[in-house]
Design a protein around this motif. Structure first.
Motif, mmCIF file in Angstrom:
data_model
loop_
_atom_site.group_PDB
_atom_site.id
_atom_site.type_symbol
_atom_site.label_atom_id
_atom_site.label_comp_id
_atom_site.label_asym_id
_atom_site.label_seq_id
_atom_site.Cartn_x
_atom_site.Cartn_y
_atom_site.Cartn_z
ATOM 1 N N UNK A 164 1.068 -0.752 -0.263
ATOM 2 C CA UNK A 164 0.236 -0.143 0.239
ATOM 3 C C UNK A 164 1.157 0.900 -0.093
ATOM 4 N N UNK A 165 1.940 1.026 0.342
ATOM 5 C CA UNK A 165 3.094 2.593 0.999
ATOM 6 C C UNK A 165 3.220 2.172 -0.799
ATOM 7 N N UNK A 166 3.833 1.477 -1.839
ATOM 8 C CA UNK A 166 4.645 1.542 -2.745
ATOM 9 C C UNK A 166 3.309 2.056 -3.595
ATOM 10 N N UNK B 127 3.112 5.930 -5.585
ATOM 11 C CA UNK B 127 3.432 6.296 -6.775
ATOM 12 C C UNK B 127 2.088 7.017 -6.678
ATOM 13 N N UNK B 128 1.047 7.613 -6.123
ATOM 14 C CA UNK B 128 0.340 8.175 -6.698
ATOM 15 C C UNK B 128 0.750 9.360 -6.058
ATOM 16 N N UNK B 129 1.283 9.306 -5.350
ATOM 17 C CA UNK B 129 1.440 11.015 -5.182
ATOM 18 C C UNK B 129 1.885 11.462 -3.754
ATOM 19 N N UNK B 130 1.460 10.365 -3.038
ATOM 20 C CA UNK B 130 0.727 10.576 -1.514
ATOM 21 C C UNK B 130 1.784 10.078 -0.768
ATOM 22 N N UNK B 131 2.392 10.326 0.793
ATOM 23 C CA UNK B 131 3.492 10.179 1.600
ATOM 24 C C UNK B 131 2.854 9.562 2.744
ATOM 25 N N UNK B 132 3.320 7.722 2.339
ATOM 26 C CA UNK B 132 3.011 7.058 3.725
ATOM 27 C C UNK B 132 3.412 7.791 5.618
#
Length: 925
Positions: free
Chosen positions: A842-844, A848-853
């Motif tokens: 999910x973090x990867x 990739x979607x521009x978010x930061x875990x």
């Protein structure tokens, strides 16, 4: 009698000449016990080598310790818990301090009260608790001599205790001729022969006159350093033979030669003395009142004791003591069969029937010259008492002897079958097979033959968890149809469970569909259908008619489960009830039943059933996303399996490693499980192992490996309900690999069970899987439906994975903002639950979607704890007392406290109440 216990102190000291290494080991053990540690030790060597002298050394040197003792006696091996009672009798005043189930188990085992037969592992836990209670007041040294002659029940319990010692200030030391299977793994002290210089010193210390050097050399050579031989070989030689150099006649190897020497010495006694020694040898109680009462019945006077004492063979005082077990053996073996029968008859007549009914029955049996129904019936009653105390091996021995004395073929078969059943329950499977053969040697009724088939099936199921068990149970169930319809139905139900367990590895005729078809034609119940009847009818219909046909019947079975059922029956059928809830996708029932299953197994002390209960509970917690509690249950499961010797595959550890994403740990467990279950015929283990493989690799993103595992897991298609989790993993993996036909085929099979079940869990899994095969609005609708349905269940891992898949789909659709929302939700849930591989996936995707875990929190200090410390800390945090924790982990309350002190130090806290703030929360088991 303990070897050498009748010798003067100086001679016992002489026997220890040259035992500096052994004494050093024993001194270290004493020091550890005094310092608050516990130690178990097996001292072993050939007869006469000085094992008992070393135990005497321990008893003398253990100043400041309380010493309790027991000794096995060959002729007492059939009296259940006789040796254990010897050891515990002096400390039974502490019995009231044990938890009620343990206290009652021990009281029942010792015949102090009546109650249901206790589980032998519960008795072991009770003995551990009792000894720990005594050691709270003063370090305790437990000495058990001649362990090889302990009764089976005592040997098993004491071996259990030896392996569970921790921080109780207890020393448990066994003396034995050989290492028994029970004590395999217990630290050993091998006692060999004395060095030549020490052997010569011991020989000289025992001589009363001069000896020719050549005679001394030959005695030392022939004794091979054995202290008893060094003291015994010169006996009976004339002074001229010792001093004049005439030498010794050649002797046989020690074990045979020493017994021959004792036989010659017994044979040289007056007849009345020999008969007195025979009576004493035939009853190992050492009670001189009993021996003299029996001797009086045979006209033997008090003066008969003097020659035995003068010959150094036995002493008649407050206890009747033989110089050595070989002396006892010689006194018994040298007698004729008629003399032995007379001795046992006199002992039976002298034994109080009210106080010692079982000892009296055993003597009567040994006195019987041939078949005797009266004696056989008395043995049968003794077997009932032994069974009620949990002495299954003793019950089997009484029943086997009863069968031998039974002339009527039908009664003989019944008693042999009862003995076989007791041996199966006691875990003596080879002996049980011999008793079944004994039963089959005569003509059997259909009912008796059906019982033989059932027991052979039980043996097959226990030893292989599958294989031939379904076929044998099916054969017995068919035979019982015209004899006892209800018993026939119960046996059909057992056959179904065995067939489900065996799965693809069932033997010829035991295929799950064949068994289900036969079970579907079982005779109707002779009463209003109860939950077990409904489980039979529903399971059979669901397999041979179709999944949907069984659903309404099985739902009713689970609704009514427990009503009108005894605790014993409920426990017997609880495993099937739990897996039925899983097969129906009924998470609410699964939760309720798995809690009840563990509770029932613990409350009734059914520790042999507890592993299955803990597996059912662990998987419920895993799918609910409570991996912390699942880990605690899995640790407890491991402790139970080690303590009870359970042969089950490591299902709990397997599922936990897979969901945690522990690639190395899970892969090793998967490989080992596949080999083990294939060897044993436990086909359901293949499905579990390959499901774990698929789930692990889906989390890691290794979709090709996940698909291969999913295909292996679902290859056996005759039991669709068993494939529900594996099909879900296969659909996801195949879709990710672009294998749409494979995914669609698996989805069709999943739909068969999910649609018919209709629960939110089932329909959520169906919707999520369908979404993977869909596009556009249809896919989005299905993802949202899956999330909504999983949100109404306990299945938090499935819910988080639905968010993950939806987020991945949204990212591929270039809807990055919506994708980040779903992926952030998935990552937060999975991270919090410890489902690490899926969390990283999910973090990867989120990156990739521009978010930061969110960064993972700093590891908590509980990660510094050992596995056992963490487990104890979690249980203490959840409110369990030290005795409750000890009961669950098969350790003493004192050991629990010892580990908690270390936990507090490592976590920087001072009390149990502070554990909540330093340990992650989790629901209990």
């Amino acid at each position: 009698m303990h070897a050498s216990a009748d010798l003067p102190g100086w001679r016992r000291a002489a026997e220890l000449t040259g035992r500096r290494v052994e004494c050093g080991t024993l001194d270290q053990l004493i020091g550890a016990v005094r310092a608050g540690e516990s130690r178990a030790l097996l001292v072993h060597g050939e007869p006469g080598v000085g094992k008992t002298a070393l135990l005497e050394y321990l008893a003398v040197q253990a100043r400041g310790c309380r010493v309790v003792r027991a000794a096995g006696v060959e002729s007492e091996m059939e009296l259940a818990f006789a040796g254990l009672h010897q050891l515990c009798a002096p400390v039974l005043d502490r019995l009231e301090h044990l938890p009620v189930p343990q206290r009652e188990a021990l009281r029942t085992a010792f015949g102090m009260s009546e109650g249901p037969a206790p589980d032998r592992f519960l008795i072991g836990l009770a003995v551990l608790g009792l000894l720990s209670e005594v050691a709270e007041q003063q370090p305790l040294m437990c000495l058990v001599d001649d362990q090889q002659w302990l009764d089976r029940a005592s040997a098993q319990v004491l071996a259990f205790v030896a392996r569970r010692l921790g921080a109780e200030s207890i020393g448990l030391v066994f003396g034995a001729r050989v290492v028994s299977g029970d004590l395999a793994g217990v630290p050993e002290l091998v006692v060999g022969g004395l060095r030549e210089v020490d052997a010569r010193a011991l020989l000289d210390a025992g001589l009363t006159g001069p000896i020719d050097p050549r005679v001394r050399d030959q005695i030392v050579f022939e004794a091979r350093g054995n202290p008893l031989a060094l003291l015994e070989l010169p006996r009976g030689l004339a002074p001229a033979e010792l001093a004049g150099g005439f030498g010794l006649p050649g002797v046989a190897p020690l074990s045979d030669g020493m017994e021959e020497k004792f036989l010659r010495r017994v044979g040289a006694l007056p007849e009345q003395t020999r008969r007195l020694l025979l009576i004493a040898a035939a009853d190992p109680s050492g009670d001189p009142v009993l021996v003299w009462r029996a001797a009086g019945r045979l006209g033997i006077g008090a003066d008969a004791a003097t020659p035995a004492a003068d010959a150094g063979l036995a002493e008649f005082g407050t206890r009747l003591l033989f110089r050595h077990p070989l002396a006892r053996s010689a006194a018994y073996r040298s007698a004729s069969a008629q003399d032995r029968q007379d001795a046992h008859r006199a002992l039976a007549e002298a034994t109080d029937q009210q106080l010692e009914p079982d000892r009296r029955a055993w003597h009567r049996a040994q006195a019987a010259p041939g078949p005797d129904e009266d004696v056989a019936a008395e043995l049968e009653r003794s077997a009932g008492r032994a069974r009620a105390r949990g002495g299954l091996a003793a019950a089997a021995a009484f029943l086997k002897q009863a069968a031998t004395l039974t002339l009527d073929p039908a009664k003989r078969a019944d008693r042999a079958l009862a003995a076989a059943q007791a041996q199966i329950q006691a875990g003596a499977f080879d002996v049980a097979g011999d008793l079944l053969a004994m039963a089959e040697s005569g003509p059997l009724s259909d009912f008796q033959q059906a019982n033989v088939d059932v027991m052979r099936a039980q043996l097959a199921f226990i030893t292989s968890r599958g294989g031939d068990a379904p076929t044998l149970l099916l054969k017995a169930a068919r035979r019982l149809e015209t004899i006892d319809a209800d018993l026939s139905r119960a046996t059909y139900l057992d056959a179904l469970v065995a067939a489900i367990f065996a799965g693809p590895l069932a033997g010829p005729g035991g295929d799950v569909l064949e068994v289900a078809r036969a079970a579907g034609a079982a005779p109707p119940p002779q009463h209003v259908p109860r939950a077990p009847d409904l489980l039979l009818d529903g399971t059979a219909a669901g397999l041979h008619v179709g999944y949907a046909a069984g659903v309404p019947i099985l739902r009713r079975a689970l609704t009514e489960f427990g009503a009108g059922m005894s605790a014993e029956e409920e426990l017997r059928r609880m495993y099937l009830a739990c897996i039925t809830a899983m097969r129906l996708w009924d998470d609410d029932r699964w939760e309720t039943l798995s809690v009840r299953y563990v509770q029932l197994a613990r409350e009734t002390g059914a520790l042999s059933e507890l592993p299955l209960a803990l597996i059912a509970r662990a998987y419920m917690l895993l799918f609910a996303g409570d991996l912390t509690a699942a880990a605690s249950v899995t640790d407890e499961l491991q402790a139970v399996m080690e303590a009870t010797g359970s042969g089950l595959a490591p299902y709990g550890a397997l599922g936990l490693a897979a969901l945690r994403g522990d690639e190395a740990g899970a892969s090793a467990l998967i490989d080992a499980t596949l080999k083990d279950v294939t060897r044993r015929g436990e086909g359901t283990g293949i499905t579990f192992a390959e499901w774990a493989n698929a789930a692990l690799n889906n989390g890691l993103g290794h979709y090709d490996k996940a698909m291969a595992a999913g295909l292996h897991a679902t290859a056996y298609d005759k039991d669709p309900a068993s494939l529900r989790w594996s099909l879900v993993e296969l659909i996801e993996a195949a879709a990710r690999c672009g294998m749409t036909e494979t995914a669609a085929g698996a989805y069709g099979r999943l739909t068969e069970t999910a649609s018919a079940s209709g629960t939110n869990w089932a329909l959520g899994a169906q919707a999520r899987s369908h979404a993977l095969l869909s596009e556009g609005e249809a896919a989005e609708r299905l993802y949202r439906e899956a999330i909504a349905r999983f949100g109404k269940t306990r299945m938090r891992v499935d819910l988080a994975r639905a968010h993950l898949l939806y987020g991945e789909w949204l990212r591929r659709e270039r809807r990055r903002t919506a994708a980040r929302e779903q992926l952030r939700t998935a990552h937060g849930m999975l991270e919090a639950m410890g489902v690490e591989a899926f969390a990283e996936r999910a973090a990867r995707e989120l990156r990739a979607a521009g978010g930061t875990p969110h960064k993972r929190a700093v590891p908590s200090r509980d990660e510094e704890l050992t596995a056992q410390e963490a487990q104890i800390a979690r249980m203490a945090r959840d409110g369990l007392s030290n005795p409750e924790i000890g009961t669950r982990l098969f350790i003493s309350a004192r050991t629990v406290q010892y580990h908690l002190r270390k936990v507090f130090t490592k976590l920087g806290i001072t009390s149990r109440s502070q554990l909540d703030r330093v340990l992650p929360s989790g629901s209990g088991a």
